[in-house]
Design a protein around this motif. Structure first.
Motif, PDB file in Angstrom:
ATOM      1  N   ARG A 171      -3.039 -31.466 106.954  1.00 48.36           N
ATOM      2  CA  ARG A 171      -3.582 -32.932 107.866  1.00 48.36           C
ATOM      3  C   ARG A 171      -2.126 -32.818 108.302  1.00 48.36           C
ATOM      4  O   ARG A 171      -1.545 -32.747 108.777  1.00 48.36           O
ATOM      5  CB  ARG A 171      -3.484 -34.142 106.903  1.00 48.36           C
ATOM      6  N   ASN A 172      -2.583 -34.050 109.626  1.00 48.21           N
ATOM      7  CA  ASN A 172      -1.419 -34.835 110.879  1.00 48.21           C
ATOM      8  C   ASN A 172      -0.463 -33.472 111.093  1.00 48.21           C
ATOM      9  O   ASN A 172       0.372 -33.683 111.122  1.00 48.21           O
ATOM     10  CB  ASN A 172      -0.746 -35.328 109.822  1.00 48.21           C
ATOM     11  N   ILE A 173      -1.233 -32.512 111.661  1.00 46.97           N
ATOM     12  CA  ILE A 173       0.109 -31.293 111.815  1.00 46.97           C
ATOM     13  C   ILE A 173       0.559 -31.867 113.457  1.00 46.97           C
ATOM     14  O   ILE A 173       0.325 -31.992 114.238  1.00 46.97           O
ATOM     15  CB  ILE A 173      -1.285 -30.419 112.085  1.00 46.97           C
ATOM     16  N   LYS A 174       1.661 -31.515 113.308  1.00 46.36           N
ATOM     17  CA  LYS A 174       2.070 -32.252 114.942  1.00 46.36           C
ATOM     18  C   LYS A 174       1.394 -30.603 116.078  1.00 46.36           C
ATOM     19  O   LYS A 174       1.591 -29.791 116.001  1.00 46.36           O
ATOM     20  CB  LYS A 174       3.828 -32.185 114.944  1.00 46.36           C
ATOM     21  N   HIS A 175       1.224 -31.062 116.689  1.00 45.37           N
ATOM     22  CA  HIS A 175       1.394 -29.592 117.738  1.00 45.37           C
ATOM     23  C   HIS A 175       2.676 -29.755 119.024  1.00 45.37           C
ATOM     24  O   HIS A 175       2.491 -30.552 119.421  1.00 45.37           O
ATOM     25  CB  HIS A 175      -0.730 -30.472 118.962  1.00 45.37           C
ATOM     26  N   THR A 176       2.538 -29.037 119.196  1.00 45.87           N
ATOM     27  CA  THR A 176       3.147 -28.367 120.416  1.00 45.87           C
ATOM     28  C   THR A 176       3.021 -27.065 121.504  1.00 45.87           C
ATOM     29  O   THR A 176       1.924 -26.943 121.388  1.00 45.87           O
ATOM     30  CB  THR A 176       4.238 -27.621 119.056  1.00 45.87           C
ATOM     31  N   ASN A 177       3.466 -27.516 122.602  1.00 45.61           N
ATOM     32  CA  ASN A 177       2.920 -26.884 123.627  1.00 45.61           C
ATOM     33  C   ASN A 177       4.183 -25.598 123.773  1.00 45.61           C
ATOM     34  O   ASN A 177       5.396 -25.870 123.506  1.00 45.61           O
ATOM     35  CB  ASN A 177       3.322 -28.153 125.215  1.00 45.61           C
ATOM     36  N   LEU A 178       3.340 -24.766 123.842  1.00 48.37           N
ATOM     37  CA  LEU A 178       4.356 -23.237 123.779  1.00 48.37           C
ATOM     38  C   LEU A 178       4.861 -22.928 125.432  1.00 48.37           C
ATOM     39  O   LEU A 178       5.497 -22.179 125.278  1.00 48.37           O
ATOM     40  CB  LEU A 178       3.327 -22.436 123.097  1.00 48.37           C
ATOM     41  N   ASN A 187       0.393 -21.780 127.723  1.00 47.77           N
ATOM     42  CA  ASN A 187       0.093 -22.663 127.735  1.00 47.77           C
ATOM     43  C   ASN A 187      -0.380 -22.648 130.090  1.00 47.77           C
ATOM     44  O   ASN A 187       1.070 -22.721 130.558  1.00 47.77           O
ATOM     45  CB  ASN A 187       0.308 -23.667 128.024  1.00 47.77           C
ATOM     46  N   GLU A 247      -7.090 -22.780 127.003  1.00 54.72           N
ATOM     47  CA  GLU A 247      -6.827 -22.135 126.008  1.00 54.72           C
ATOM     48  C   GLU A 247      -6.848 -22.292 124.169  1.00 54.72           C
ATOM     49  O   GLU A 247      -7.198 -23.444 123.889  1.00 54.72           O
ATOM     50  CB  GLU A 247      -5.053 -21.382 125.608  1.00 54.72           C
ATOM     51  N   PRO A 263      -6.468 -19.670 118.364  1.00 51.70           N
ATOM     52  CA  PRO A 263      -5.268 -19.103 118.762  1.00 51.70           C
ATOM     53  C   PRO A 263      -4.928 -19.076 117.179  1.00 51.70           C
ATOM     54  O   PRO A 263      -5.996 -19.237 116.234  1.00 51.70           O
ATOM     55  CB  PRO A 263      -4.048 -20.616 118.128  1.00 51.70           C
TER      56      PRO A 263
END
Length: 338
Positions: free
Chosen positions: A234-241, A246, A251, A254
């Motif tokens: 849970r609460n996974i951090k999203h990171t712009n690639l 992107n 997109e 994944p």
């Protein structure tokens, strides 16, 4: 009358003629008569008459069919709602239907707060007057499921999903595609609450229903049970690639291979897709670089990408086999829509 003048008695035959044109999808011709019927109802019966409410409701549906401006459609639905409220009162199935129509309109406009307000009002009335057997009540419940689901309000959606299943079961449609669809949604809500055992049982039932409904070789038929992953982080951090992956296009989906070196994803409506900007889903790939960043993504090309929606679901640990969505012939060419 015999002189061709519009009279009070003209309302019903004009409305009937408009209804016939509407059923034939001759909406422009129907609109002329619906507007004439509304004028008759307003001048001969008054704005507090049931005929005026009917005329406004008919116009709202015709405007919607002609894709007129939302303000025109809303005005007619509101006029129907106000007139019915004033004439027949709130404890009436017809008034509840007017609430449902407004809820549906606002839902389409993504005005979810107003949609919820009118859907709940319709539900309340149908329950109070003991008319839960009405089709409009069932549609109200189904629309509430959709409304909350779109907003990821799963706790709110769950009881209505259960009610939808109960109503479908009462109509002896437990082995229908509709029942399967809402059972699948309920399984999703249970999974969100980490109720995996209950969710698995529902998914198994979904598979059994679909197996009976679909031909043995139909691509939508699943022959193996689905087991849901437990203890999902849970609460996974999203990171712009970054711009290598992107873009201004969407997109989705994944998937990173077991060795962590290859990223597969689905790009929607990119001009670089096989079918260009009209191609909804296409498989793209990016390789992990020595500096730990993802390399410039590229369209994986044929034969995996074709004119049908394509996406990677999973890849085996040895990177030799992929499970993908798409419609293919035995030679790998596009298999048509499906």
């Amino acid at each position: 009358d015999k002189q061709g003048n519009i009279t009070k008695d003209s309302f019903i035959p004009i409305t009937d003629q408009a209804d016939e044109l509407y059923d034939q999808k001759k909406y422009k011709e129907a609109l002329v008569l619906y507007e004439k019927a509304k004028n008759i109802a307003e001048s001969e019966y008054g704005k507090t008459s049931s005929n005026y409410a009917t005329a406004c409701n008919n116009l709202a549906f015709c405007y919607r069919a002609l894709q007129e401006s939302p303000s025109k459609i809303e005005a007619m639905y509101l006029e129907t709602y106000k007139t019915k409220k004033a004439t027949i009162g709130e404890k009436n199935a017809s008034y509840a239907s007017a609430c449902y129509n407004l809820g549906y309109f606002y839902n389409q406009q993504e005005n979810y707060a107003k949609a919820e307000l009118f859907y709940l009002e319709a539900q309340k009335i149908f329950e109070e007057i003991n008319k839960k057997d009405r089709n409009t009540y069932r549609e109200t419940i189904l629309q509430l499921v959709s409304l909350y689901d779109k907003q990821s309000l799963y706790n709110k959606a769950e009881p209505y999903c259960k009610e939808a299943l109960s109503l479908l079961e009462k109509k002896n449609t437990k082995e229908s595609s509709s029942y399967s669809f809402y059972l699948y949604r309920l399984a999703k809500y249970y999974k969100k609450q980490n109720k995996y055992e209950e969710a698995e049982k529902m998914m198994d039932e979904v598979i059994q229903i679909n197996a009976k409904l679909l031909a043995k070789k139909h691509p939508n038929k699943m022959n193996v049970p689905i087991r849901l992953v437990k203890n999902v982080p849970r609460n996974i951090k999203h990171t712009n690639l970054g711009t290598n992956v992107n873009t201004k296009y969407a997109e989705l989906a994944p998937f990173i291979t077991a060795d962590g070196k290859t990223l597969y994803f689905d790009t929607k409506y990119s001009p670089e897709n096989t079918g260009g900007e009209n191609d909804s889903d296409e498989i793209y790939i990016s390789e992990l670089q020595p500096d730990g960043k993802w390399g410039k993504s590229k369209n994986i090309g044929k034969p995996l990408n074709n004119k049908s929606p394509n996406a990677v679901i999973s890849v085996t640990p040895d990177n030799n086999t992929a499970l993908i969505i798409g419609t293919y012939k035995e030679d790998g060419s596009w298999g048509g829509s499906g």
